[in-house]
Design a protein around this motif. Structure first.
Motif, PDB file in Angstrom:
ATOM      1  N   LEU A 187       0.832  -1.197   0.000  1.00 37.70           N
ATOM      2  CA  LEU A 187       0.000   0.000   0.000  1.00 37.70           C
ATOM      3  C   LEU A 187       0.872   1.253   0.000  1.00 37.70           C
ATOM      4  O   LEU A 187       0.622   2.190  -0.773  1.00 37.70           O
ATOM      5  CB  LEU A 187      -0.903  -0.010   1.238  1.00 37.70           C
ATOM      6  CG  LEU A 187      -1.734   1.256   1.485  1.00 37.70           C
ATOM      7  CD1 LEU A 187      -2.728   1.469   0.346  1.00 37.70           C
ATOM      8  CD2 LEU A 187      -2.463   1.157   2.826  1.00 37.70           C
ATOM      9  N   LEU A 191       1.068   4.076  -3.089  1.00 41.65           N
ATOM     10  CA  LEU A 191       0.788   5.499  -2.872  1.00 41.65           C
ATOM     11  C   LEU A 191       2.022   6.349  -3.137  1.00 41.65           C
ATOM     12  O   LEU A 191       1.907   7.522  -3.486  1.00 41.65           O
ATOM     13  CB  LEU A 191       0.295   5.722  -1.441  1.00 41.65           C
ATOM     14  CG  LEU A 191      -1.128   5.226  -1.158  1.00 41.65           C
ATOM     15  CD1 LEU A 191      -1.428   5.277   0.329  1.00 41.65           C
ATOM     16  CD2 LEU A 191      -2.146   6.059  -1.938  1.00 41.65           C
ATOM     17  N   TYR A 199      -9.053   4.067  -4.512  1.00 45.80           N
ATOM     18  CA  TYR A 199      -9.101   2.941  -3.571  1.00 45.80           C
ATOM     19  C   TYR A 199      -9.249   1.618  -4.326  1.00 45.80           C
ATOM     20  O   TYR A 199      -8.758   0.580  -3.878  1.00 45.80           O
ATOM     21  CB  TYR A 199     -10.238   3.128  -2.571  1.00 45.80           C
ATOM     22  CG  TYR A 199      -9.969   4.245  -1.586  1.00 45.80           C
ATOM     23  CD1 TYR A 199      -8.900   4.164  -0.693  1.00 45.80           C
ATOM     24  CD2 TYR A 199     -10.764   5.382  -1.564  1.00 45.80           C
ATOM     25  CE1 TYR A 199      -8.636   5.192   0.201  1.00 45.80           C
ATOM     26  CE2 TYR A 199     -10.504   6.415  -0.674  1.00 45.80           C
ATOM     27  CZ  TYR A 199      -9.442   6.313   0.205  1.00 45.80           C
ATOM     28  OH  TYR A 199      -9.189   7.334   1.080  1.00 45.80           O
ATOM     29  N   LEU A 202      -5.765   0.787  -5.403  1.00 44.61           N
ATOM     30  CA  LEU A 202      -4.986   0.365  -4.233  1.00 44.61           C
ATOM     31  C   LEU A 202      -5.401  -1.032  -3.782  1.00 44.61           C
ATOM     32  O   LEU A 202      -4.564  -1.819  -3.318  1.00 44.61           O
ATOM     33  CB  LEU A 202      -5.166   1.361  -3.096  1.00 44.61           C
ATOM     34  CG  LEU A 202      -4.618   2.775  -3.361  1.00 44.61           C
ATOM     35  CD1 LEU A 202      -4.997   3.709  -2.225  1.00 44.61           C
ATOM     36  CD2 LEU A 202      -3.099   2.743  -3.536  1.00 44.61           C
TER      37      LEU A 202
END
Length: 355
Positions: A187, A191, A199, A202
């Motif tokens: 994660l 990012l 999201y 991700l």
């Protein structure tokens, strides 16, 4: 890289992103009074032209790590090569060729105690290109809530208030949230590549449920472990005279001077450090005349500064994560003369993603 021509809307979008880097295009559109499609198109154009990039940043101190600044004094002509080599390290950010091209500056954002300043410096201990190396531990970073990356406000006070994020109540956060687990690193890396990744994107990168990703990001932000900011290319936004300020400040005045500098619009970064100087700041000015005015007026009014060294930033090879590469030795290729926009080339590692 050619200088970008930013109009008023581009600058308004940049300031909006600086206030809330992960806000939706719809929220920006509602605040700025233009369509969501226009905001998205302008943003992607600026990303494609290497004007900006939204990235996630870990607060090393919140996870019991240390950040460092290093200075590598190089032989004439060798700083670009050294800077390019340093920039390849994933824990290194803000790699800059400074002081007339004789020095390399870099920040080390330790993440997992894999590396540190001493290990990076060891790589250059036997290098013929580096004649001196110094490391400074960043003891305390002073927060600047008024920094304007464009040198002025392009949004109205009402628009700023609508976009400004409320500060996280760190004291009320469960300390267990500040512990990063092995499962968090996919994660964090995703990012770091694209701070505006959705999201859903991700979730695909982490193999978590979308609701789990959202909750974990919100927890890390609320705990002060994770934050988002905008990497900006100084030349593209008209900041032609950036510089590092190395200061020796009376200990009794250190906190006061640091907090005052952090209240200046031209200062994106200021920190108390160990080493031969104890305060480090970066200042962004449009040109040398503005820089001179800042030094002789705003900085001169501060009590407690015993010594000041101004190191002009010649090239930024790497921002927090956005990498550019400079021509390490233009004379290596004598087949043609460099044009006015040559000498800066975007690294193939810069991977543009759409939000």
């Amino acid at each position: 890289m050619q200088t970008a021509h930013l109009d008023i809307l581009d600058r308004r979008i940049i300031q909006a992103l600086n206030l809330d880097p992960r806000a939706s295009f719809r929220r920006f559109a509602e605040t700025l009074g233009v369509s969501e499609q226009t905001i998205a198109r302008r943003y992607r154009s600026m990303v494609d032209n290497q004007v900006l990039r939204v990235v996630a940043e870990l607060n090393s101190q919140r996870i019991s790590e240390s950040d460092w600044a290093i200075r590598l004094r190089c032989l004439p002509g060798s700083a670009p090569k050294v800077a390019t080599k340093v920039a390849r390290d994933p824990e290194v950010s803000w790699v800059q060729v400074v002081s007339g091209g004789t020095e390399v500056f870099a920040a080390i954002r330790s993440q997992r105690r894999i590396k540190g300043a001493h290990l990076l410096l060891e790589q250059f201990s036997g290098s013929r290109q580096v004649v001196d190396a110094r490391a400074y531990c960043l003891l305390h970073e002073y927060s600047n809530d008024v920094f304007s990356p464009l040198g002025a406000d392009w949004l109205t006070p009402e628009e700023i208030n609508r976009l400004r994020q409320d500060p996280a109540a760190l004291s009320e956060v469960d300390r267990s949230l500040t512990v990063l687990h092995e499962a968090d690193w996919p994660l964090i890396r995703a990012l770091g590549e694209d701070g505006r990744a959705t999201y859903r994107q991700l979730a695909e990168a982490t193999h978590w449920h979308e609701s789990t990703v959202r909750r974990r990001v919100e927890d890390l932000v609320r705990a002060g472990v994770l934050s988002f900011h905008v990497d900006l290319e100084n030349d593209a936004i008209g900041m032609g005279a950036p510089a590092l300020l190395w200061m020796s400040v009376s200990v009794s005045k250190l906190a006061e001077v640091g907090e005052t500098l952090a209240s200046h619009q031209a200062i994106p970064f200021v920190a108390a450090t160990t080493g031969s100087t104890n305060l480090l700041a970066m200042v962004l000015c449009r040109n040398e005349a503005v820089l001179y005015g800042y030094l002789t007026k705003e900085l001169a009014d501060l009590e407690g500064i015993l010594h000041l060294e101004v190191a002009p930033i010649m090239h930024t090879v790497k921002h927090y994560s956005m990498i550019t590469q400079i021509n390490a030795n233009p004379q290596d290729d004598s087949s043609h003369a460099a044009g006015p926009d040559e000498g800066l080339a975007i690294s193939p590692g810069f991977d543009n993603k759409e939000t």
